[in-house]
Design a protein around this motif. Structure first.
Motif, short mmCIF file in Angstrom:
data_model
loop_
_atom_site.label_atom_id
_atom_site.label_comp_id
_atom_site.label_asym_id
_atom_site.label_seq_id
_atom_site.Cartn_x
_atom_site.Cartn_y
_atom_site.Cartn_z
N CYS A 153 40.29 40.03 34.03
CA CYS A 153 39.27 39.48 34.93
C CYS A 153 38.83 38.12 34.42
N ASN A 155 36.13 36.53 36.05
CA ASN A 155 34.87 36.26 36.74
C ASN A 155 33.74 35.90 35.80
N PHE A 156 33.78 36.41 34.60
CA PHE A 156 32.76 36.13 33.58
C PHE A 156 31.33 36.32 34.10
N CYS A 157 31.06 37.49 34.65
CA CYS A 157 29.67 37.84 34.95
C CYS A 157 28.94 37.77 33.60
N TYR A 159 26.82 39.30 31.92
CA TYR A 159 26.50 40.47 31.10
C TYR A 159 27.75 41.18 30.60
N CYS A 160 28.93 40.78 31.07
CA CYS A 160 30.10 41.64 30.96
C CYS A 160 31.07 41.21 29.86
N ILE A 162 34.09 42.57 29.56
CA ILE A 162 35.47 42.90 29.97
C ILE A 162 36.43 41.70 29.99
N PRO A 163 36.02 40.52 30.51
CA PRO A 163 36.97 39.40 30.49
C PRO A 163 37.45 39.05 29.08
N ILE A 197 41.24 46.16 36.90
CA ILE A 197 39.97 45.72 36.29
C ILE A 197 39.25 44.82 37.30
N GLU A 234 35.22 43.70 44.53
CA GLU A 234 34.10 42.79 44.77
C GLU A 234 33.93 42.59 46.28
N ARG A 273 26.89 36.26 39.57
CA ARG A 273 27.59 36.92 40.68
C ARG A 273 27.60 35.90 41.82
S1 SF4 Z 1 31.56 42.93 36.05
FE1 SF4 Z 1 33.61 43.11 36.91
S2 SF4 Z 1 33.92 41.14 37.95
FE2 SF4 Z 1 32.20 40.82 36.53
S3 SF4 Z 1 33.19 40.07 34.66
FE3 SF4 Z 1 33.01 42.30 34.43
S4 SF4 Z 1 35.00 43.09 35.11
FE4 SF4 Z 1 34.83 40.98 35.87
#
Ligand code: SF4
Length: 434
Positions: A153, A155-157, A159-160, A162-163, A197, A234, A273
């Motif tokens: 991913c 997107n780099f929200c 708080y996240c 995951i990226p 993801i 999304e 977002r």
């Molecule tokens: S919340 Fe979802 S869209 Fe946003 S950075 Fe994390 S994995 Fe990516």
């Protein structure tokens, strides 16, 4: 034959990946045993989406070590990708992988059995460009089959984590998706759930203009498939092409999981977002108008840094006005390395807990209201689990239905929905779907 035990924390993507690793061990003749048993090798696929995920991952690694002090323990997944040093510091860990190179898992544990020391294969995930394609060896022990088609991913929200754990978008090729879907249907699966993801970003890294709708079409080409469901998506990535497919192909489940995350525009902006509440509401209204009976489920984070009581109240009011079928409520979890974790205006834990509680109460009410709309109607249910004479399964719009009528798990039935029951609805089977 040596015994291997594997376990998974976290999301459906992790679950799918563990199943593919299990297949690699089986192909080499290893015996797979339940995780609670003594094994020669333990493989733990970790999660890091919240601090709870980290803690649970550490606990499970220690448990494996207690079960057999001589065992080779291999750890992979998001937590080990982001914090390999923390994993290596845990006694008994001999192999550390991140979110790639899992195709090498068998060779690596065998190498660890021959050599001393810790094998660290955690690479720079930001440089990974290709989808790690591990074909399914045998079939998962479930009724619905998950099929992973995308990883990563960008997107780099704010708080996240995951990226940073999964790196950039990597998509599975259409021909591979078709081949895997065909295998699953031939093995008797009626429903396939496409996961990733950042599913809506599917195809961005592939040549040509390949999209998620193309991936869906590949799966829908498979004869015998009864249902296709999408994992989390999304909202702003619901393209007209994909929407048309959902509307026009009756095998497409009338269920979308569209994470809202916050019901206040300023919090959404802080979260990085890329939509506001008005846009989200407009889209849902359109979906509900065009796809009758559709279920829209969502995720909400409460207690994001700086979230005032007023913003939280705005969120409650927004959610109350929506027709969500199900909500997953998460108190914000501080993930070091993300912009939100650096903020000074963190919300105290008791406040987060209390907000999560209020939002959760609303979630339960919304689900009941949604279910109520279908009482007296007959819907198609794919039954999944039997516990003490009560079998449960899901409608295509994701209502969990329970019955004590005689049904076979893995088969579809027409069921009349009678009354609210537990987290879903009690139903009476009217006929089996051919
Ligand atoms: S919340 Fe979802 S869209 Fe946003 S950075 Fe994390 S994995 Fe990516």
């Amino acid at each position: 034959m040596p015994k291997v035990a594997l376990t998974t924390l976290g999301c459906k993507v992790n679950q799918f990946e563990t199943e593919t690793m299990e297949g690699l061990f089986k192909q080499k003749g290893y015996e797979i045993v339940p995780f609670e048993e003594t094994a020669d090798f333990y493989v733990i696929n970790t999660c890091s989406v919240t601090s709870l995920g980290d803690r649970k991952s550490r606990q499970i690694i220690r448990r494996a070590q207690r079960q057999n002090e001589q065992a080779i323990i291999a750890v992979c997944g998001c937590y080990s990708q982001v914090h390999p040093e923390e994993i290596k510091a845990i006694e008994g860990v001999r192999v550390v992988l991140g979110t790639k190179e899992r195709s090498q898992i068998v060779e690596l544990v065998e190498q660890a059995a021959r050599e001393d020391g810790i094998i660290d294969e955690v690479g720079n995930i930001m440089e990974a460009r290709d989808f790690e394609d591990i074909p399914l060896y045998d079939m998962p022990q479930r009724t619905r089959a998950f099929l992973k088609i995308e990883d990563g991913c960008q997107n780099f929200c704010s708080y996240c984590i995951i990226p940073y754990a999964r790196g950039p978008v990597k998509s599975r090729h259409l021909d591979k998706i078709h081949a895997e879907a065909k295998k699953l249907v031939a093995a008797g699966f009626k429903e396939i759930v496409l996961t990733g993801i950042h599913l809506g970003a599917y195809g961005r890294d592939l040549a040509g203009e390949v999209t998620l709708a193309d991936a869906c079409r590949e799966v829908l080409k498979v004869e015998g498939l009864k249902r296709l469901r999408l994992g989390s998506l999304e909202s702003i990535e619901l393209s007209p092409d994909l929407f048309e497919l959902i509307r026009s192909d009756e095998r497409f489940c009338a269920h979308l999981h569209l994470p809202l995350q916050a019901g206040s525009d300023s919090v959404l902006k802080d979260m990085n977002r890329h939509y506001d509440t008005a846009e989200f509401a407009r889209l849902i209204e359109h979906v509900e108008r065009e796809v009758p009976g559709v279920a829209v489920s969502t995720d909400i984070i409460v207690g994001f840094p700086g979230e005032t009581e007023e913003q939280f109240q705005q969120g409650l009011a927004f959610v109350a006005a929506m027709n969500f079928s199900r909500m997953h409520v998460f108190p914000y979890s501080r993930r070091s390395g993300t912009p939100a974790a650096e903020r000074k205006d963190q919300i105290p834990d008791p406040v987060k807990k209390e907000r999560a509680h209020r939002m959760q109460e609303l979630a339960v009410r919304k689900t009941q209201e949604f279910h109520q709309q279908f009482l007296g109607k007959t819907l198609r249910v794919l039954f999944e689990t039997d516990t003490d004479g009560i079998t449960d399964g899901l409608t295509d719009n994701y209502i969990r239905v329970y019955t004590d009528d005689a049904v076979v798990c893995g088969d579809l039935y027409e069921v009349e929905l009678e009354r609210l029951y537990r987290d879903g609805v009690w139903g009476k089977v009217t006929e089996k779907v051919k």
